[in-house]
Write an enzyme that holds these catalytic residues in place. Structure first.
Site, mmCIF file in Angstrom:
data_model
loop_
_atom_site.group_PDB
_atom_site.id
_atom_site.type_symbol
_atom_site.label_atom_id
_atom_site.label_comp_id
_atom_site.label_asym_id
_atom_site.label_seq_id
_atom_site.Cartn_x
_atom_site.Cartn_y
_atom_site.Cartn_z
ATOM 1 N N LYS A 75 0.840 -1.201 0.000
ATOM 2 C CA LYS A 75 0.000 0.000 0.000
ATOM 3 C C LYS A 75 0.875 1.251 0.000
ATOM 4 C CE LYS A 75 -3.755 2.103 2.712
ATOM 5 N NZ LYS A 75 -4.651 1.935 3.893
ATOM 6 N N SER A 144 -9.406 2.394 2.755
ATOM 7 C CA SER A 144 -8.439 3.134 1.964
ATOM 8 C C SER A 144 -7.439 2.233 1.227
ATOM 9 C CB SER A 144 -7.649 4.071 2.886
ATOM 10 O OG SER A 144 -6.949 3.320 3.880
ATOM 11 N N SER A 168 -10.485 -0.026 6.681
ATOM 12 C CA SER A 168 -9.745 0.056 5.430
ATOM 13 C C SER A 168 -9.146 -1.243 4.925
ATOM 14 C CB SER A 168 -8.637 1.103 5.554
ATOM 15 O OG SER A 168 -9.193 2.392 5.643
#
Length: 423
Positions: A75, A144, A168
């Site tokens: 990420k 996210s 997330s």
């Protein structure tokens, strides 16, 4: 024969270990899948230019570490020394950290190949990014950790790191159809992961099957072997926990979760209705916004114009919360932590929704984290299993939650639940 990019972590590592598959072949096949699907899905922020060369070096080694050259996604909230790390913000365009985050260093030491950086929403908050849901590109992948969830679900990479402060990991896993695992708070080292709300931030990851979780967990913990998932003995005690957020779930999701709980009861579990944890979602939202306002005070001073209106509004909300309201929210959390002992004295895991329903249409919003907030606030380990389908035929995750520190029990029951839905 199954194409290399289709392999789950456990199967890929097994074939790499036997040298039935080379790391180079696996990396090349994943890159081919990315070349085919990335124009539509847009899960990646950057790809590693020398990934194939890294794979060749691991293949040539006589003594290969745990993951044997397994490709992984990282990420873009997480520092990488050899790739830009933007945190999803124009403020950090082209930013090159001086060192890998601790979790990235651990994966590399375990023989993982960082295939690239996956898209994150702006500073891991709510404003949607470019990534599309691989099951339906007009829908959000969630956030996210949007790129990580989409890349794993779309068979671009067998595993990818994410993080969760509200929902997330669990929510995008539900929307995209991957296994999303958020361990107990503090399990993995967060050094080099940009903070959002430090008392809530948790490193997690996405894989394709429950049996993959111990491999990535072992690598992150710098262990030389994965902990086996124990088979459950006796009758698992499962608590159906709707929570006070239940009205936010779509009618179809409410039926799916209740039917799933009854299916588990019919498969041999003891089902117990749990009515607890009221007010936690609201408390988590207050604490998260207040802590984020502190974390991003410098960005507000020096780069306010480069923040999106949505993220700026979130920070402004956090700044407006009076100290006594934040203190009350923390007291709600402390009361619920004491309640946990009583609840998990009756059950092994909770069963609840991972999200309100199928992935919503549109990319501006990443969906409602209501069904994840409480468990993140309490530091509970959670897993979303892609075993349900909504009315449009899209994934709906079944979320299992265990008491803090009971990650091994969570995985044992998750493996059992996965098996019940595979027959």
């Amino acid at each position: 024969m199954t194409a290399p990019h289709e392999l789950c972590v456990a199967d890929a590592v097994a074939r790499l270990d036997l040298r039935e598959l080379t790391a180079e072949a696996l990396v090349r096949d994943c890159l081919s899948r990315i070349a085919e699907r990335e124009p539509l899905v847009q899960a990646w922020q950057a790809l590693t230019p020398d990934a194939v060369e890294q794979a060749r070096r691991i293949d040539a080694s006589a003594d290969r570490p745990l993951l044997r050259g397994l490709p992984v996604g990282i990420k873009d909230l997480i520092d990488t020394k050899d790739l830009p790390t933007t945190y999803g913000s124009a403020i950090y365009a082209g930013h090159r950290p001086a060192a890998d985050a601790a979790c990235v260093a651990a994966l590399r030491e375990a023989g993982a190949i960082v295939l690239g950086k996956t898209v994150t929403t702006e500073f891991a908050a709510y404003v949607g990014g470019k990534t599309r849901n691989p099951r339906d590109p007009v829908r959000t992948p969630g956030g996210s950790s949007s790129g990580s969830a989409a890349a794993v679900a779309d068979r671009m990479v067998p595993a990818a790191l994410g993080s969760q402060t509200a929902g997330s990991v669990i929510r995008p896993a539900s929307f995209c159809g991957a296994v999303g695992y958020k361990p107990s708070l503090g399990t993995f080292d967060l050094r080099g992961v940009h903070p959002l709300a430090p008392s809530l931030d948790t490193l997690g990851f996405f894989v394709r099957e429950v049996g993959d979780v111990p491999w990535i967990a072992a690598a992150l913990a710098r262990s030389t072997r994965p902990a086996p998932i124990a088979e459950i003995t006796g009758t698992p005690h499962v608590g159906l926990c709707r929570t006070d957020q239940w009205p936010r779930a779509e009618d179809s999701t409410q039926l799916l979760i209740e039917d799933a709980a009854r299916k588990l009861e019919g498969s041999g579990s003891q089902l117990i209705e749990i009515d607890a944890f009221a007010g936690l979602a609201a408390a988590q939202a207050i604490i998260m916004a207040a802590e984020a306002a502190e974390v991003f005070r410098e960005e507000r001073r020096s780069h306010d114009a480069q923040l999106s209106p949505g993220f700026r509004g979130f920070l402004e909300e956090g700044e407006r919360f009076p100290a006594d309201r934040v203190r009350e929210a923390r007291q709600v959390a402390e009361k619920a932590r004491r309640e946990l002992q009583d609840v998990f004295g009756q059950i092994d895991v909770l069963v609840t929704a991972a999200a309100a329903g199928e992935a919503p249409t549109g990319l501006q919003s990443t969906g409602d984290p209501a069904f994840c907030r409480a468990w993140t606030l309490l530091g509970c380990p959670c897993i979303s299993l892609p075993v349900l389908s909504g009315p449009a035929g899209l994934p709906v995750g079944l979320q299992l939650v265990a008491a803090p520190g009971e990650d091994a029990r969570l995985l044992s029951i998750a493996a059992w639940v996965e098996k019940q839905f595979s027959v």
